[in-house]
Design a protein around this motif. Structure first.
Motif, PDB file in Angstrom:
ATOM      1  N   ARG A 168      51.138  13.519  13.172  1.00  0.00           N
ATOM      2  CA  ARG A 168      50.788  13.271  14.665  1.00  0.00           C
ATOM      3  C   ARG A 168      50.529  12.641  15.390  1.00  0.00           C
ATOM      4  NH1 ARG A 168      52.167  17.822  19.209  1.00  0.00           N
ATOM      5  NH2 ARG A 168      52.336  16.347  20.296  1.00  0.00           N
ATOM      6  N   GLY A 169      49.630  11.675  15.231  1.00  0.00           N
ATOM      7  CA  GLY A 169      49.495  10.828  15.443  1.00  0.00           C
ATOM      8  C   GLY A 169      49.617   9.451  16.491  1.00  0.00           C
ATOM      9  N   VAL A 170      50.485   9.589  14.904  1.00  0.00           N
ATOM     10  CA  VAL A 170      51.863   8.106  14.869  1.00  0.00           C
ATOM     11  C   VAL A 170      53.147   8.597  15.824  1.00  0.00           C
ATOM     12  CG1 VAL A 170      53.678   6.584  13.330  1.00  0.00           C
ATOM     13  CG2 VAL A 170      51.354   6.899  12.347  1.00  0.00           C
ATOM     14  N   PHE A 171      53.684   9.815  15.382  1.00  0.00           N
ATOM     15  CA  PHE A 171      54.498  10.202  16.869  1.00  0.00           C
ATOM     16  C   PHE A 171      53.906  10.204  18.029  1.00  0.00           C
ATOM     17  CE2 PHE A 171      55.953  13.462  19.663  1.00  0.00           C
ATOM     18  CZ  PHE A 171      56.877  13.307  19.189  1.00  0.00           C
ATOM     19  N   ASP A 172      52.913   9.979  18.255  1.00  0.00           N
ATOM     20  CA  ASP A 172      52.249  10.776  19.666  1.00  0.00           C
ATOM     21  C   ASP A 172      52.633   8.746  19.775  1.00  0.00           C
ATOM     22  OD1 ASP A 172      52.072  13.264  20.330  1.00  0.00           O
ATOM     23  OD2 ASP A 172      49.641  12.961  19.897  1.00  0.00           O
ATOM     24  N   GLU A 173      52.050   7.958  19.060  1.00  0.00           N
ATOM     25  CA  GLU A 173      52.041   6.438  19.898  1.00  0.00           C
ATOM     26  C   GLU A 173      53.179   6.034  19.766  1.00  0.00           C
ATOM     27  OE1 GLU A 173      48.898   4.447  20.159  1.00  0.00           O
ATOM     28  OE2 GLU A 173      48.492   6.692  20.334  1.00  0.00           O
ATOM     29  N   MET A 174      54.268   6.554  18.869  1.00  0.00           N
ATOM     30  CA  MET A 174      55.716   6.093  18.892  1.00  0.00           C
ATOM     31  C   MET A 174      56.447   6.398  19.878  1.00  0.00           C
ATOM     32  SD  MET A 174      57.382   7.125  15.497  1.00  0.00           S
ATOM     33  CE  MET A 174      59.173   6.464  15.593  1.00  0.00           C
ATOM     34  N   ALA A 175      56.322   8.049  20.807  1.00  0.00           N
ATOM     35  CA  ALA A 175      56.335   8.366  21.942  1.00  0.00           C
ATOM     36  C   ALA A 175      55.862   7.218  23.046  1.00  0.00           C
ATOM     37  CB  ALA A 175      55.990   9.799  22.864  1.00  0.00           C
ATOM     38  N   TRP A 176      54.460   7.399  23.394  1.00  0.00           N
ATOM     39  CA  TRP A 176      54.170   6.812  24.797  1.00  0.00           C
ATOM     40  C   TRP A 176      54.524   4.696  24.198  1.00  0.00           C
ATOM     41  CZ3 TRP A 176      52.143   8.560  28.445  1.00  0.00           C
ATOM     42  CH2 TRP A 176      51.492   9.471  28.643  1.00  0.00           C
ATOM     43  N   ALA A 177      55.041   4.951  23.092  1.00  0.00           N
ATOM     44  CA  ALA A 177      55.513   3.077  22.764  1.00  0.00           C
ATOM     45  C   ALA A 177      56.460   3.069  23.433  1.00  0.00           C
ATOM     46  CB  ALA A 177      55.311   2.054  21.577  1.00  0.00           C
ATOM     47  N   GLU A 223      56.917  21.595  14.582  1.00  0.00           N
ATOM     48  CA  GLU A 223      57.371  20.483  15.519  1.00  0.00           C
ATOM     49  C   GLU A 223      56.804  20.349  16.208  1.00  0.00           C
ATOM     50  OE1 GLU A 223      60.461  19.334  14.570  1.00  0.00           O
ATOM     51  OE2 GLU A 223      59.898  20.758  12.859  1.00  0.00           O
ATOM     52  N   PRO A 224      56.260  19.094  17.260  1.00  0.00           N
ATOM     53  CA  PRO A 224      55.123  18.324  18.117  1.00  0.00           C
ATOM     54  C   PRO A 224      55.643  18.455  19.550  1.00  0.00           C
ATOM     55  CG  PRO A 224      56.175  17.288  16.547  1.00  0.00           C
ATOM     56  CD  PRO A 224      57.531  17.930  16.311  1.00  0.00           C
ATOM     57  N   PRO A 225      55.698  19.156  20.510  1.00  0.00           N
ATOM     58  CA  PRO A 225      56.039  18.916  22.124  1.00  0.00           C
ATOM     59  C   PRO A 225      55.481  17.471  22.259  1.00  0.00           C
ATOM     60  CG  PRO A 225      53.598  19.721  21.871  1.00  0.00           C
ATOM     61  CD  PRO A 225      54.297  20.062  20.897  1.00  0.00           C
TER      62      PRO A 225
END
Length: 448
Positions: free
Chosen positions: A285-294, A315-317
């Motif tokens: 999930r942490g990688v997913f969040d960083e991808m989204a912000w990037a 499935e993350p929001p």
């Protein structure tokens, strides 16, 4: 004239046995269609697990092997190495029985290169066997070298601070120790044991190796494989361009959202970043969040594939407050059409071999985020052998990744990578126009 040349092969049957995962099914069925177009009768032996749909390939015959699989072979929670070992153990006898039932009409069998047990079973039945490598020639050569690298102390890699991580690997340049095949969470002994079984089966039971690659990018590696194995190696790729199946992209496990192509139509040439980490890889999930912000902070329009099950823990929001107005998110995309679209200017990829080849063939530079297995090898070649991409590296934070996106999509580095990618695309087209590798494979099959 072409029809007359193919008539001598009419009636000769080739059996194929794909590994039941999307990245392996696709190239095997592409090869099946290509062999069928050369006049061979083709029978596809297959597992019930992730079975291909015969209705999509009416020119081929399909025969299930009727395996009984333990939970370890099918569970999405099982480690990939444990899964492959379980599949080999469970499918060896059913495959042997199914292949024997086709005698005496089978000239040879082509099995996925990870089916080490099937190679031995084919030898017991007396059917010559070729191994199809659905990874790169460089990856396969690194597998052949793996046991001796282990003995020399290069494997296992002991943590991220291991002082040898950036050492070049002897005879496998441009690979470093950190680029060697790895599977996070898998013990080094288990991984090395699996790779050793694959290498030993190739040496003991295979009559040759078929690789989904082409000479322009891997000729020297292919020559070294032939020397090491004392077997012929046929570079018959890029299969997705050469095969009669190329006119339609077949997704066996996921249904693509084709509406994203209309969204791409509304964007300028080479402006959109396509983001997909493939059909198997999972991220935290942490990688997913960083991808989204990037992505949001990069300034680039993006088409992002978030495959169901691709993020651990459900499935993350999207992160709260994220501006996604420049992007489009889909559960799966028609990847080859996306990469061929004029609006696509870059590909953020896990560097699976199919994705890498598809990007090379369309002249699209890559942002490499390898996740496991052969992807680290491919990423190194993309970035340091062919010069058509950037690697994200071990440090994964939104600011650094957003900057990498900008470097990939605009500026001097972007221009240099796009020129290198353009040259590789031309070479891939020239390969598709030639038929030498496939001609040689057909002759070899007929000689067995």
């Amino acid at each position: 004239m072409a029809k007359q040349e193919r008539e001598p092969h009419s009636g000769r049957r080739v059996a194929l046995f794909p590994l039941p995962f999307q990245g392996h099914l696709s190239p095997m069925l592409q090869l099946a269609a290509l062999l069928r177009s050369r006049g061979f009768a083709v029978t596809v032996l297959h597992t019930g697990f992730n079975a291909p749909d015969p209705a999509r390939h009416r020119e081929l015959a399909f025969v299930p092997i009727h395996e009984t699989l333990p939970e370890e072979a099918t569970s999405p929670d099982a480690g990939i190495v444990a899964q492959l070992i379980a599949l080999n153990a469970a499918c060896e006898a059913p495959f042997q029985d199914a292949l024997a039932s086709l005698l005496p009409d089978v000239a040879c069998v082509v099995v996925d290169g990870q089916w080490y047990a099937a190679l031995g079973a084919a030898a017991l039945v007396g059917v010559p066997a070729l191994a199809l490598r659905t990874d790169s020639a460089a990856t396969f050569r690194s597998m052949l070298a793996y046991p001796r690298l282990r003995d020399a102390g290069y494997i296992p890699i002991q943590g991220k601070n291991d002082e040898r991580l950036d050492e070049p690997v002897p005879e496998l340049e441009p690979l470093r120790v950190r680029d060697l095949i790895r599977v996070d969470g898998c013990e080094a002994d288990a991984l090395c044991g699996f790779i050793t079984r694959v290498a030993d089966a190739m040496r003991a039971s295979a009559s040759g190796v078929v690789v989904n690659t082409f000479d322009a990018i891997e000729a020297s590696v292919l020559g070294k494989i032939e020397t090491e194995l004392s077997q012929p190696a046929f570079a018959v790729g890029p299969l997705h361009k050469l095969s009669p199946m190329a006119a339609a992209e077949h997704n066996f496990l996921h249904s693509p959202d084709r509406g994203c192509l209309a969204w791409l139509d509304a964007h300028p040439p080479r402006s959109v970043l396509y983001v997909s980490l493939g059909s198997v890889a999972c991220i935290d999930r942490g990688v997913f969040d960083e991808m989204a912000w990037a992505l949001a902070g990069s300034g680039a329009p993006f088409l992002w594939v978030i495959r169901p099950g691709s993020v651990r823990g459900g499935e993350p929001p999207l992160p709260f407050g994220l501006d996604m107005s420049r992007g489009k998110i889909v559960p799966w995309a028609p990847q080859r059409d996306v990469l061929a679209h004029p609006a696509t200017g870059g590909f953020w990829t896990h560097c699976g071999w199919n994705s890498t080849l598809e990007s090379v063939c369309e002249g699209v530079p890559m942002l490499a985020q390898p996740c496991f297995a052969d992807q680290t090898v491919n990423a190194r070649y993309v970035t340091h052998q062919w010069g058509v991409g950037l690697e994200l590296g071990e440090v994964f934070d939104r600011a650094r990744v957003a900057e990498a996106v900008r470097r990939l999509m605009v500026g001097e580095e972007c221009a240099a990578m796009r020129e290198s990618a353009r040259r590789l695309k031309i070479q891939a087209k020239q390969c598709v126009s030639a038929t030498v590798a496939m001609d040689n494979l057909v002759k070899y099959i007929c000689s067995l």
